[in-house]
Design a protein around this motif. Structure first.
Motif, PDB file in Angstrom:
ATOM      1  N   ALA A 105       1.141  -1.073   0.154  1.00 34.57           N
ATOM      2  CA  ALA A 105      -0.244  -0.359   0.266  1.00 34.57           C
ATOM      3  C   ALA A 105       1.297   1.484   0.180  1.00 34.57           C
ATOM      4  O   ALA A 105       0.813   2.336  -0.177  1.00 34.57           O
ATOM      5  CB  ALA A 105      -1.041   0.083   1.122  1.00 34.57           C
ATOM      6  N   GLU A 106       2.184   1.329   0.698  1.00 34.48           N
ATOM      7  CA  GLU A 106       3.251   2.752   0.923  1.00 34.48           C
ATOM      8  C   GLU A 106       3.835   2.741  -0.722  1.00 34.48           C
ATOM      9  O   GLU A 106       3.640   3.560  -1.549  1.00 34.48           O
ATOM     10  CB  GLU A 106       4.028   2.026   2.140  1.00 34.48           C
ATOM     11  N   THR A 107       4.086   1.636  -1.225  1.00 37.19           N
ATOM     12  CA  THR A 107       5.038   1.544  -2.002  1.00 37.19           C
ATOM     13  C   THR A 107       3.841   1.734  -3.750  1.00 37.19           C
ATOM     14  O   THR A 107       5.070   1.917  -4.720  1.00 37.19           O
ATOM     15  CB  THR A 107       5.844   0.354  -2.045  1.00 37.19           C
ATOM     16  N   GLY A 108       3.587   0.296  -3.982  1.00 40.33           N
ATOM     17  CA  GLY A 108       2.775   0.036  -5.013  1.00 40.33           C
ATOM     18  C   GLY A 108       3.291  -1.449  -5.705  1.00 40.33           C
ATOM     19  O   GLY A 108       3.385  -1.529  -6.787  1.00 40.33           O
ATOM     20  N   LYS A 109       4.622  -1.924  -5.087  1.00 47.76           N
ATOM     21  CA  LYS A 109       5.624  -2.552  -6.040  1.00 47.76           C
ATOM     22  C   LYS A 109       5.620  -3.958  -5.156  1.00 47.76           C
ATOM     23  O   LYS A 109       4.822  -4.348  -3.966  1.00 47.76           O
ATOM     24  CB  LYS A 109       6.749  -2.007  -5.371  1.00 47.76           C
ATOM     25  N   ILE A 110       5.557  -5.309  -5.588  1.00 48.87           N
ATOM     26  CA  ILE A 110       4.866  -6.630  -5.076  1.00 48.87           C
ATOM     27  C   ILE A 110       6.544  -6.901  -4.406  1.00 48.87           C
ATOM     28  O   ILE A 110       7.431  -6.315  -4.984  1.00 48.87           O
ATOM     29  CB  ILE A 110       5.446  -7.562  -6.766  1.00 48.87           C
ATOM     30  N   PRO A 111       5.938  -7.214  -3.331  1.00 54.44           N
ATOM     31  CA  PRO A 111       6.862  -7.464  -2.272  1.00 54.44           C
ATOM     32  C   PRO A 111       7.934  -8.888  -2.594  1.00 54.44           C
ATOM     33  O   PRO A 111       7.407 -10.087  -3.395  1.00 54.44           O
ATOM     34  CB  PRO A 111       5.760  -8.072  -1.182  1.00 54.44           C
ATOM     35  N   VAL A 112       9.104  -8.387  -2.036  1.00 50.66           N
ATOM     36  CA  VAL A 112      10.348  -9.926  -3.133  1.00 50.66           C
ATOM     37  C   VAL A 112      10.746  -9.822  -1.952  1.00 50.66           C
ATOM     38  O   VAL A 112      11.600  -9.113  -0.761  1.00 50.66           O
ATOM     39  CB  VAL A 112      11.230  -9.266  -3.413  1.00 50.66           C
ATOM     40  N   SER A 113      10.881 -11.460  -1.329  1.00 46.95           N
ATOM     41  CA  SER A 113      11.893 -11.402  -0.028  1.00 46.95           C
ATOM     42  C   SER A 113      13.114 -12.067  -0.653  1.00 46.95           C
ATOM     43  O   SER A 113      13.300 -13.172  -0.632  1.00 46.95           O
ATOM     44  CB  SER A 113      10.836 -12.522   0.592  1.00 46.95           C
ATOM     45  N   GLY A 114      13.558 -11.166  -0.128  1.00 45.98           N
ATOM     46  CA  GLY A 114      15.541 -11.644  -0.993  1.00 45.98           C
ATOM     47  C   GLY A 114      15.711 -11.891   0.363  1.00 45.98           C
ATOM     48  O   GLY A 114      16.719 -13.136   0.184  1.00 45.98           O
ATOM     49  N   ALA A 115      15.264 -12.344   1.192  1.00 46.08           N
ATOM     50  CA  ALA A 115      16.997 -12.416   2.134  1.00 46.08           C
ATOM     51  C   ALA A 115      15.926 -14.421   2.459  1.00 46.08           C
ATOM     52  O   ALA A 115      16.468 -15.021   3.252  1.00 46.08           O
ATOM     53  CB  ALA A 115      16.331 -11.957   3.464  1.00 46.08           C
ATOM     54  N   GLY A 116      15.355 -15.150   1.293  1.00 52.21           N
ATOM     55  CA  GLY A 116      15.010 -16.666   1.407  1.00 52.21           C
ATOM     56  C   GLY A 116      13.931 -16.782   2.040  1.00 52.21           C
ATOM     57  O   GLY A 116      13.413 -16.104   2.761  1.00 52.21           O
ATOM     58  N   TYR A 117      13.140 -17.567   1.686  1.00 55.09           N
ATOM     59  CA  TYR A 117      12.033 -18.592   2.759  1.00 55.09           C
ATOM     60  C   TYR A 117      11.935 -20.039   3.239  1.00 55.09           C
ATOM     61  O   TYR A 117      12.870 -20.702   2.721  1.00 55.09           O
ATOM     62  CB  TYR A 117      11.459 -18.833   1.233  1.00 55.09           C
ATOM     63  N   GLY A 118      12.134 -19.047   4.838  1.00 57.99           N
ATOM     64  CA  GLY A 118      12.281 -20.135   6.104  1.00 57.99           C
ATOM     65  C   GLY A 118      11.097 -20.986   6.463  1.00 57.99           C
ATOM     66  O   GLY A 118      11.565 -21.471   7.255  1.00 57.99           O
ATOM     67  N   GLY A 119      10.142 -20.202   5.655  1.00 56.54           N
ATOM     68  CA  GLY A 119       8.802 -21.213   5.820  1.00 56.54           C
ATOM     69  C   GLY A 119       8.486 -22.595   5.723  1.00 56.54           C
ATOM     70  O   GLY A 119       9.599 -23.116   4.357  1.00 56.54           O
ATOM     71  N   PRO A 120       7.491 -23.175   6.259  1.00 58.49           N
ATOM     72  CA  PRO A 120       7.216 -24.588   5.304  1.00 58.49           C
ATOM     73  C   PRO A 120       6.964 -24.336   4.113  1.00 58.49           C
ATOM     74  O   PRO A 120       5.861 -23.129   3.379  1.00 58.49           O
ATOM     75  CB  PRO A 120       5.994 -24.978   6.399  1.00 58.49           C
ATOM     76  N   PHE A 121       6.598 -25.306   3.330  1.00 52.41           N
ATOM     77  CA  PHE A 121       5.713 -25.635   2.302  1.00 52.41           C
ATOM     78  C   PHE A 121       4.866 -25.737   1.558  1.00 52.41           C
ATOM     79  O   PHE A 121       3.568 -25.621   0.383  1.00 52.41           O
ATOM     80  CB  PHE A 121       6.635 -25.928   0.942  1.00 52.41           C
ATOM     81  N   VAL A 122       3.764 -25.918   2.856  1.00 52.48           N
ATOM     82  CA  VAL A 122       2.531 -26.783   2.467  1.00 52.48           C
ATOM     83  C   VAL A 122       1.980 -26.230   4.291  1.00 52.48           C
ATOM     84  O   VAL A 122       2.265 -25.872   5.459  1.00 52.48           O
ATOM     85  CB  VAL A 122       2.089 -28.138   2.336  1.00 52.48           C
ATOM     86  N   GLY A 123       0.399 -25.731   4.034  1.00 46.02           N
ATOM     87  CA  GLY A 123       0.133 -25.589   5.299  1.00 46.02           C
ATOM     88  C   GLY A 123      -1.068 -25.559   5.289  1.00 46.02           C
ATOM     89  O   GLY A 123      -2.205 -25.857   4.122  1.00 46.02           O
ATOM     90  N   ASP A 124      -2.207 -24.897   6.211  1.00 45.87           N
ATOM     91  CA  ASP A 124      -3.821 -24.727   5.929  1.00 45.87           C
ATOM     92  C   ASP A 124      -4.271 -23.663   4.769  1.00 45.87           C
ATOM     93  O   ASP A 124      -4.321 -23.119   4.255  1.00 45.87           O
ATOM     94  CB  ASP A 124      -4.021 -24.716   7.430  1.00 45.87           C
TER      95      ASP A 124
END
Lengths: 462, 136
Positions: free
Chosen positions: A108-127
């Motif tokens: 909402a602030e930037t209008g840009k797509i959020p990119v997580s550059g520090a890698g994804y540490g979370g699970p690959f499946v959930g609810d």
């Protein structure tokens, strides 16, 4: 070639320091005052930007920090430590997680797509939506870089009924009259907000955003919304009809809440305004499947099914998730050969851009969003307003222009993400995505198919 | 409407003490005529000295920092560093003729064996005896 749909974004800073994820700690004691100070070499300059808001008691460094850990690693005496801000973890709830809220703020602030550059540490499946994986098979295509430029990917959808077939007379002239359709450039409509210290300004901001984006706001009409009448879908409950607001009858689409006497209400509107599509707002209860079919037969053009804010079925002892419900309704309509006679829009639990794509894959034509609009206006989902307490971000005092721009920025970011998803699937039309369940993999189905034969059916609450 | 003379207190506390905001509110038995804001920190040492002064500038009557017991800091010495900062700031408060009692650090934990009654009564005493902040 038609003109490309473009959303004008403008950086729109928040009024309050947002709650940041990091907790940067700078011990100071023991500082050598050396020439290699890690704080001066911060790539993002967060130590220079650092301010403390003594009324909000918020340290802006926690918001600006991008988690690169450069300062932590490069201070010669190791005086900088980083951890997670406990106030951040307390935001929202189990469904509207702090990460969703903070990424919505960023968009909402930037209008840009959020990119997580520090890698994804979370699970690959959930609810919920997290058990769906969408097809990305075309992601390596050479023209992929063109999806925001050269290639034209259409995200428009039509609201209204489509004819199952065309009829011609003996001379070959078309005799069936095509029903009127309303096209919106985004598969997203705005809905009524479920909470918040709401007032005119907030709805004016949303209505202005709907007007500038070319979409609609489904809302109980009020006189102050009149300037945006062309982009309002007025929800005509009995109480509204008694108030005698003339302009609402001129709306492009008319909405009705579901009730026992819905058939008569539809007939009344159809007699008065045969060209305006009628939308019916229907709760997602265990009976929803039959009700949608029945409403379609009774001549409703658009059905808006809504679940609760977490996307759960209403009035059920073991509620299902919205995606299962929408899938069931969609397949039922397909089976009855009437899927194209109705436009299905869904709301409840739509929190991110990927949820829009996923619910469309499950069979909806579009979505109605509510809470993301509030979060775009800086809401922290603390729910204090539901207890009658004051809002920590004074949401009632916003400027309509500022609010509208924040919502437009968010929608631009979501639009960009929809293009990414469609581009990765090799689709050029979001209309083609509807019900394309073959383009997604469902974790629970895979688990059953692969492990079911070995371990048997999964027991327990699933 | 909030009364003009309602005392305003800010309480910073470390997340590793084992308390949540609601627990502390109950535990400290703060009087009803005091408006208190609890701020949870990743470590009591997170808060910078100049920020505490800035908070006083806004007319807050008292600030209390609750940190862990000595030797139990998750970040090894965050609480010790904070104690030194608080001592330093109390001296500054004294120099500018503000009551030194407006700022204090207490080291507690959620260990049920630990008697923290003296901390509770000390905070209560401070709040009741303080005059409104001269910066208000």
């Amino acid at each position: 070639m038609p003109k490309k749909y473009h959303i004008d974004t403008r950086p729109t800073p928040p009024r309050f320091t947002p709650i940041g994820k990091s907790g940067v700690m700078d011990w100071r004691t023991g500082c050598l005052r050396c020439k290699r100070c890690a704080k001066t070499t911060c790539v993002y300059g967060v130590y220079n930007l650092r301010t403390f808001n003594s009324r909000q008691l918020a340290d802006s460094i926690d918001y600006y920090c991008k988690n690169c850990f450069r300062c932590v690693q490069s201070c010669p005496v190791g005086l900088i430590t980083k951890t997670i801000n406990p106030e951040y973890l307390e935001m929202g709830d189990t469904y509207w997680t702090p990460d969703i809220i903070s990424s919505t703020w960023y968009q909402a602030e930037t209008g840009k797509i959020p990119v997580s550059g520090a890698g994804y540490g979370g699970p690959f499946v959930g609810d919920g939506f997290d058990d769906m994986w969408t097809d990305m098979s075309e992601i390596v295509r050479p023209t992929r870089d063109g999806i925001h430029g050269r290639e034209y990917i259409n995200t428009s959808i039509d609201l209204g009924r489509k004819l199952p077939y065309l009829s011609f007379n003996a001379e070959g002239k078309l005799i069936s009259e095509p029903p009127s359709l309303v096209e919106i450039p985004l598969p997203i409509i705005f809905g009524e907000l479920p909470m918040g210290n709401l007032n005119e300004t907030i709805y004016l901001a949303i209505a202005q955003a709907a007007y500038r984006l070319g979409t609609f706001l489904v809302v109980t009409p009020e006189e102050f919304l009149r300037p945006y009448a062309q982009n309002i879908i007025p929800l005509l409950s009995q109480e509204v009809l008694n108030r005698n607001l003339e302009w609402v009858h001129e709306a492009k689409i008319i909405a009705l809440p579901h009730s026992e006497t819905i058939k008569q209400s539809i007939e009344r509107i159809k007699t008065a305004r045969s060209e305006a599509p009628v939308l019916v707002k229907l709760p997602l209860t265990p009976k929803a499947k039959e009700l949608v079919t029945q409403l379609t037969m009774e001549g409703v053009d658009i059905v808006h099914v809504y679940a609760d804010t977490h996307g759960r079925e209403l009035e059920s002892t073991s509620p299902r998730f919205i995606k299962e419900m929408v899938m069931e309704i969609h397949l039922h309509l397909v089976e009855k050969h009437m899927r194209d006679q109705v436009t299905l829009v869904a709301s409840g639990g739509i929190a991110m851009a990927e949820h829009v794509a996923k619910i469309i894959i499950c069979g909806a034509d579009g979505v109605v969003i509510d809470l993301p609009l509030l979060v775009a206006l800086e809401c922290r989902l603390c729910k204090d307003c539901l207890q009658g307490e004051s809002c920590p971000v004074e949401i009632q005092d916003i400027e309509p222009d500022w609010g509208a721009q924040r919502i437009i920025n968010l929608m631009s970011a979501w639009h960009g993400q929809l293009l990414e998803v469609l581009g990765a699937m090799g689709l050029r039309e979001i209309r083609r995505l509807r019900g394309e369940m073959g383009r997604a993999m469902f974790y629970q189905d895979l688990e059953r198919e692969i492990f079911g034969a070995i371990f048997g059916e999964k027991r327990g609450d699933n | 409407m909030i009364g003009i003379h309602k005392k305003q207190v800010v309480i910073f506390f470390c997340q590793n003490m084992g308390y949540k905001k609601a627990d502390l509110g109950q535990l400290l038995r703060l009087p009803h005529n005091v408006s208190t804001r609890f701020v949870e920190l990743p470590c009591s040492g997170k808060i910078e000295p100049q920020f505490l002064l800035k908070i006083f500038e806004t007319g807050i009557d008292a600030i209390f920092v609750l940190g862990c017991l000595d030797g139990t800091c998750h970040h090894v010495e965050g609480n010790r560093k904070m104690r030194k900062r608080v001592q330093y700031l109390k001296d500054i408060l004294g120099e500018i003729d503000m009551d030194r009692d407006r700022l204090e650090m207490f080291q507690i934990s959620s260990d049920p064996e630990l008697d923290i009654e003296h901390v509770v009564s000390e905070i209560d005493k401070r709040i009741t005896s303080l005059s409104p902040s001269p910066l208000k």
